[in-house]
Write an enzyme that holds these catalytic residues in place. Structure first.
Site, PDB file in Angstrom:
ATOM      1  N   THR A   1       6.311   6.854  10.833  1.00  0.00           N
ATOM      2  CA  THR A   1       5.244   5.875  10.610  1.00  0.00           C
ATOM      3  C   THR A   1       5.818   4.521  10.215  1.00  0.00           C
ATOM      4  OG1 THR A   1       4.977   6.722   8.349  1.00  0.00           O
ATOM      5  CG2 THR A   1       3.494   7.593  10.035  1.00  0.00           C
TER       6      THR A   1
ATOM      7  N   GLU B   1       4.859  -5.643   6.750  1.00  0.00           N
ATOM      8  CA  GLU B   1       4.831  -7.089   6.971  1.00  0.00           C
ATOM      9  C   GLU B   1       6.226  -7.625   7.244  1.00  0.00           C
ATOM     10  OE1 GLU B   1       2.525  -8.674   3.675  1.00  0.00           O
ATOM     11  OE2 GLU B   1       0.691  -8.106   4.742  1.00  0.00           O
TER      12      GLU B   1
ATOM     13  N   ARG C   1      13.506   3.142  -0.044  1.00  0.00           N
ATOM     14  CA  ARG C   1      13.390   4.450   0.618  1.00  0.00           C
ATOM     15  C   ARG C   1      12.322   4.407   1.697  1.00  0.00           C
ATOM     16  NH1 ARG C   1      12.940   8.815  -3.560  1.00  0.00           N
ATOM     17  NH2 ARG C   1      15.130   9.172  -3.090  1.00  0.00           N
TER      18      ARG C   1
ATOM     19  N   GLY D   1       0.792  -1.229   0.000  1.00  0.00           N
ATOM     20  CA  GLY D   1       0.000   0.000   0.000  1.00  0.00           C
ATOM     21  C   GLY D   1       0.819   1.270   0.000  1.00  0.00           C
TER      22      GLY D   1
END
Lengths: 211, 735, 316
Positions: free
Chosen positions: B624, B695, B618, B514
């Site tokens: 986050t 993940e 990157r 995503g």
């Protein structure tokens, strides 16, 4: 910039979010009509103070404090994660003490002072704990976050009030504020995104600036 | 935009906004309780009704009849809709088990009715009055027993084949001087996102509006339209905030279907949330696996032969837990094979949970690597470095786009103090046996088309619209950073609107694709907007510069607000992917280091230190991204130490189906966590040169813990979770 | 949750009388267990008597030198009370090992004694359960039983009592004071308060319907090292696999009560006599009639090893 996300969302469709309004549903009367005929009814009139505002309601006895907040008063900052006291997302402060609002009935809080996440601060005017959570990224999906923050605020008060915890070493001396104490005391607030390490950093910072 | 050549220098490389530690732009909303989740949408003028679901009380069989007479008469009830009332429904493309409709029960707690009432309390009480008469059928619920009847499923298009082989594994393994042949098991796991699946459905004629909690807007929209038998264009879906998903909200769930049927029957908008105790058996879960791993190595420590076989189960029509994937790519070795077999089980649908395949695969493989290294008397870090490969081991002509596993291991070993690791059972601190463990992390980088629309208005505000979702990953923030960078604006001048089916279709949130894919889509749309701006101003789009809220070409410069004009300007595009992921293997890498203490008396294992080092292209936002990794590490602690959906193999259901019974980690389980990102870019991955970390952070964690427990105790546990009952028989005498 | 009528009781006697006159009435105090069970319709009272306003929230010294703990004293307040921390450390420790800060702020002393089992088959109303529905059978037996009891079980039930506090109360020989619907009072030694399942696992205590707990009384302090060791998979906010409450005197004698192994706090005085000989001797007697399942056989080892650690800590 926060408003840039949200304002447009609320304009998007018919069902517009609005400021919380007192909603005394017509349901109460209907439920009362099912009463078995004695003096007791299935609904009760109650009055309590939420975030400084007095609220008068007539509620189904079954309504939890959590559902009164979310469904009747539209204070949806308090979250329902499990509805069974297993996650802490519904944590609010009642008379300054943190409780799971899912495991208490609204009718049991006559006359009490209740503080929810909405009462701690708002965008542009954050409570120091809210600001520390933003700074330390103490959340991800945000769903457990109001409960974590309410709990964090209470935890610092509990330590100050010398309430011991499972990890307190000597029960007969003043409780110390340590990362271990914070972790144990926050363990009733589950975060599946796993922001725990950052949450402890946020609480530690607020604790440090408080003393 | 077609991305088919490696990215050259582009505006993102300025890194004025992208790559910076910017706090979440939705942070104030979330910390003040103002972010609105699915169940929370409210219009004071709309009388909502409440739907409460009823789940099947049996695991397999048929419903003879449903008696709703008492429920219908209960106070406040507006409607009761049963699975028999609606009859057989078409199933969504992404669902294995049907969500609702028809008389078949395929798994425990499958939705069989929804009771709609004026209040939540009335609906819940009336739902308990629904009486169901079942014909129970015998089912298969035990993977161990079903293993021998497992079959080789047909390869699904675009997915790996069940069997792979290169060289001659059997011969190479037979002749290897040092070998390992062990079997490992991983249990069924539950996503346990904090926000239960929830939807509000509102009909307006034949049009349906649904607020829901979905990772993938377009998949849900298609599958809900299919299930309801309506035109997709009539369906408006919104999911701007999602209280966690982890794969559990990838595919349409019953709450949306029940809300739609309930709203139709009640003639007003209906809210439905899945009760927590229903979630584990009603929704999907990560399937249990049995994995056999064989490794043959030379005395020099090089892998000569490696084989990984995995068995998992699912409902008929379901799929494999692809636990062998990483073994095809992670280590060198000329002779190799993998195989996967699928058993039929009548438990709830098995499906994706964070890092499907790799998470359970590495739970097994990275213990096996620890074991073979020990047999070779090699340090497990050195063993992994020695067996690194820069090319696809099955196809040596195919290089990795960028691979720095060795860097992760070396940096991590140095930072963590790996050299302190002693022999198993050697280190003690009071009542704690102390051990260190390491594991490699590996997860493929997936590329999914992703679209966005970017609008510049006369205030100089740029608004991004995409149906991308933010499930806690930070999509709002990195998308804002991308648009700000592309248009030379501070992030405060960017608004981001997500999770709405009126917006261009995005990659959605899953498979750690995503972040990279959705920002690449925003990049593409911003390129279009830059062109539109340049064209409107008559600038040569080749030399135009967007900086400080202005657009410049030569010595001309115009404020963006002015350039927008009263009508504003719009750019819209979708990033499409060429064959770079075929010519090059794109993956992400990492190394996990863990220190555990095991209580010498009780066998309780507690984590003392954790470090992850990640090489994932990157890093678009180190705040986050770090949160993604520490969160994944936390989930890995649960997977190692406590998480297991316990199967009642007699009646076929997950017994511990709530948050008290299924123990995810709490604060007290998690120490301070450290994350290091390797400074790198991957120009093959996208114009953003980023890959995913969400993940990767989970991959290998549980094995590192298992290896640390072995180092602490000398007890090798190959069956997760590593609970004290599996250790207690081997601990030193304390009496 | 079924609809119910609600009243705030004006006095203890009125509460007991009101409850005694209505077989479907229940008292509600903290509500943390009762409401959980009502949502699932495991508990289905049609009338709730709110006892929170009865003033039973005092902790007072007794004339005998002990401590009278009001039934409504919250777990947090009990655990944090100065005298409890000083003289009854075991009780403080046990309380703090239970639940979460939020739950302890609400949960009451009496309610904690009455909390029901966490057996997952009891909690799933689709499954037969003799405790929830007498005569329906026990689906835990032969099922997933890692958490279940290893001793004192019956063919009808293998559930455990989940309370941490009750383990401490048992070791400290607390006495439960009650008022019945007819206004009469009684004092029930904690040893007699909880029942083994037998063939009536739905009857968990000796309380009569309508009988209300007013206080729990602790005898004078007995000194010694007071320890509570709770063993669980995660580090907090989880029920015990096994827990040990111990009071160990300098001469090695002492008391032990064990949680997570039985339908009631498990204490065997004969086992305590073996304490000076060590954990193995004491645990051997404590669990001599154990009937574990394949899933929970580990608890036998675990009790012995945990007891060993507790004794070592007490001596150290």
């Amino acid at each position: 910039m926060q408003s840039l996300i949200q304002l447009e969302i609320s304009r998007r469709d018919l069902l517009i979010s609005s400021a919380a309004t007192v909603a005394v549903s017509g349901v109460a009367a209907e439920a009362a009509a099912q009463s078995p005929g004695n003096a007791m009814t299935y609904t009760t009139k109650i009055s309590f103070t939420i975030n400084g505002e007095i609220r008068d309601l007539d509620v189904d006895n079954r309504v939890t404090l959590l559902d009164v907040l979310r469904e009747h008063l539209h204070l949806t900052g308090t979250k329902k994660g499990c509805d069974h006291g297993q996650c802490g997302a519904c944590t609010v402060l009642v008379a300054g003490r943190r409780i799971n609002s899912c495991l208490t009935l609204a009718v049991m809080h006559e006359g009490e002072q209740i503080t929810t996440i909405e009462g701690l601060g708002e965008p542009g005017n954050l409570h120091p704990m809210q600001a520390a959570f933003v700074k330390h990224d103490g959340f991800q999906c945000g769903y457990c976050t109001p409960g974590q923050i309410c709990s964090s605020v209470a935890v610092l008060e509990e330590i100050k009030a010398d309430i011991p915890s499972h990890v307190t070493g000597d029960l007969t001396t003043q409780v110390q504020l340590t990362p271990g104490e914070i972790r144990e005391r926050m363990s009733g607030n589950i975060c599946r995104c796993g922001a725990y390490s950052n949450i402890v950093d946020a609480i530690t910072e607020v604790a440090g600036t408080k003393t | 935009m077609q991305f088919d050549t490696p990215a050259a220098t582009n505006p993102i490389d300025q890194l004025k906004v992208v790559g910076r530690p910017i706090h979440r732009i939705d942070g104030q909303l979330k910390t003040t309780g103002r972010a609105m989740y699915a169940y929370e949408w409210h219009d004071p003028n709309t009388p909502y009704a409440y739907g409460y679901p009823v789940g099947a009380a049996i695991a397999k069989g048929r419903i003879k009849s449903i008696d709703v007479s008492a429920a219908k008469k209960a106070p406040g009830v507006l409607a009761v809709v049963t699975t028999l009332d609606v009859g057989e429904l078409k199933k969504g493309q992404f669902n294995t088990a049907k969500l609702f409709g028809g008389d078949r029960v395929q798994h425990y707690h499958q939705a069989i009715a929804v009771v709609v009432a004026q209040t939540f309390e009335q609906a819940r009480a009336a739902a308990a009055l629904v009486r169901v008469d079942y014909v129970v059928e015998k089912g298969a619920f035990d993977l161990e027993k079903a293993k021998d009847s497992a079959i080789e499923p047909a390869a699904k298009p675009g997915e790996a084949p069940p069997d792979t082989a290169v060289g001659d594994f059997d011969a190479a393994f037979a002749s290897a001087p040092v070998t390992l042949d062990e079997t490992y098991t991983t249990p069924d796991q539950s996503h346990c996102m904090m926000e239960p699946h929830a939807s509000i459905a509102a009909w307006n004629g034949d049009k349906l509006t649904v607020w829901t909690s979905s990772q993938m807007i377009d998949w849900w929209r298609s599958d809900l339209a299919t299930t309801l038998g309506i035109d997709k264009e009539k369906l408006h879906l919104m999911s701007p905030f999602i209280g966690g998903g982890f794969g559990g909200k990838l595919f349409l769930r019953a709450d949306a279907v029940l809300a739609a049927f309930g709203a139709k029957a009640a003639g007003r908008p209906v809210k439905v949330a899945l009760p927590r105790p229903l979630m584990a058996n009603n929704t999907t879960h990560r399937p249990a696996t049995i994995q056999r791993i064989r490794i043959g190595a030379g005395r020099d420590g090089r892998i000569a032969a490696i084989a990984h076989e995995s068995w998992s189960g699912d409902l008929p029509g379901g799929g494999l837990e692809t636990a062998v994937n990483q073994t095809r790519l992670l280590y060198a070795g000329a002779h190799r094979m993998t195989a996967m077999r699928l058993a039929t089980l009548d438990l709830a649908e098995g499906n994706a949970m964070r890092a499907p395949g790799e998470a359970p695969g590495l739970m097994a493989l990275e213990i096996a690597i620890d074991e073979i290294a020990e047999k070779l008397d090699m340090d497990p870090v050195q063993f992994r470095i020695l067996n690194d490969t820069q090319v696809d081991p099955e196809n040596p002509k195919r290089p990795f786009s960028h691979r720095n596993l060795i860097g992760c291991l070396e940096v991590g070993a140095e930072r963590f103090g790996w050299s302190q690791r002693g022999r198993p059972g050697a280190r003690r601190d009071g009542n704690w046996l102390i051990g260190l463990g390491v594991a490699a992390a590996f997860r493929n980088n997936l590329l999914i088309p992703s679209g966005a629309r970017v609008r510049l208005d006369r205030e100089g505000i740029v608004t991004v619209e995409t149906d991308m979702t933010d499930i806690g990953t930070g999509s709002y923030t990195i998308i804002a950073q991308t648009a700000a960078e592309m248009l030379g604006l501070p992030i405060e001048k960017v608004a981001v609107h997500l999770g709405d089916s009126h917006f261009p279709v995005s990659a959605g949130s899953g498979g750690q694709f995503g972040g990279n894919c959705s920002t690449a889509g925003v990049y593409a749309a911003c390129v279009k907007l830059r062109e539109a701006i340049a064209q409107k101003l008559g600038f040569n789009s080749d030399d135009v510069v967007f900086e400080n809220g202005e657009v410049r070409s030569g010595n001309r410069s115009v404020r963006l607000a002015e350039a927008a004009g009263s009508d504003g300007l719009v750019g819209e595009d979708t990033i499409q992917w060429g064959d770079l992921s075929e010519t090059h293997q794109q993956s992400t890498f990492g190394a996990h280091f863990v220190e555990v203490g095991v209580d010498v008396a009780t066998g309780e294992s507690r984590i003392r230190r954790m470090l992850a080092v990640c090489a994932a292209g990157r890093i678009l936002n180190p705040i986050t991204a770090r949160s993604q990794v520490i969160g994944a590490m936390t989930m890995g602690v649960g997977g190692a130490l406590s998480e297991e959906l316990a199967v009642d193999t007699r009646s076929g259901f997950f017994v511990n189906h709530d948050l008290a019974g299924y123990e995810v980690p709490v604060h007290a389980d998690i120490p301070h966590q450290e994350v290091i990102f390797m400074d790198e870019t991957d120009p093959m991955s996208s114009p953003m040169k980023a890959k995913g970390v969400g993940e990767l952070g989970l991959c290998g964690v549980s094995a590192a813990i298992a290896n640390a427990i072995y180092n602490a105790t000398g007890i090798r546990v190959r069956h997760y979770p590593i609970t004290l009952d599996k250790l207690i028989g081997g601990l030193p005498d304390v009496a | 949750m079924r609809a119910f009528t609600y009243e705030r009781a004006p006095s203890v006697e009125a509460a007991a009388k009101a409850a005694a006159s209505n077989p479907e009435a229940k008292f509600i105090a903290g509500g943390t267990n009762l409401l959980d069970l009502m949502k699932l319709e495991i508990e289905t009272p049609t009338h709730l008597i709110d006892v929170n306003g009865l003033g039973l929230d005092q902790i007072e010294p007794t004339q005998e030198g002990g401590l009278r703990i009001g039934a409504l004293v919250r777990n947090t307040d009990l655990a944090g009370h100065g005298i409890v921390r000083r003289d009854y450390g075991l009780l403080s420790r046990a309380l703090l090992a239970g639940a979460s800060g939020q739950l302890r702020n609400k949960a009451s002393t009496a309610g904690n004694l009455l909390q029901r089992t966490r057996c997952p088959y009891f909690y799933d109303t689709n499954q037969p359960c003799n405790k929830r529905q007498p005569g329906s059978g026990c689906s835990a037996i032969g099922g997933f039983t890692r958490q279940h009891a290893v001793i004192g079980t019956s063919e009808a039930c293998i559930a455990t009592n989940p309370s941490d506090m009750a383990i401490a109360m048992r070791a400290l020989d607390a006495v439960v004071e009650t008022v019945k619907g007819d206004g009469s009072h009684r004092a029930i030694p904690i040893a007699d308060f909880h029942r083994l399942p037998g063939d009536t696992p739905h009857i968990e205590t000796v309380l009569e319907h309508g009988e209300i707990i007013t206080a729990v009384v602790l005898p004078p302090p007995i000194g010694g090292r007071q320890l509570y060791r709770k063993v669980r998979d995660r580090a907090s906010y989880a029920f015990a696999l096994v827990s040990i409450g111990a009071v160990i005197q300098p001469d090695g004698t002492g008391r032990i009560a064990v949680g997570g192994v039985a339908h009631k706090p498990w204490r065997v005085e004969a086992a305590e006599a073996e304490l000076p000989k060590g954990a193995r001797a004491a645990a051997g007697i404590l669990l001599s009639d154990a009937r574990p399942t394949d899933h929970n056989r580990f608890k036998l080892d675990l009790v012995e090893r945990t007891l060993g650690a507790v004794i070592a800590e007490a001596r150290g």
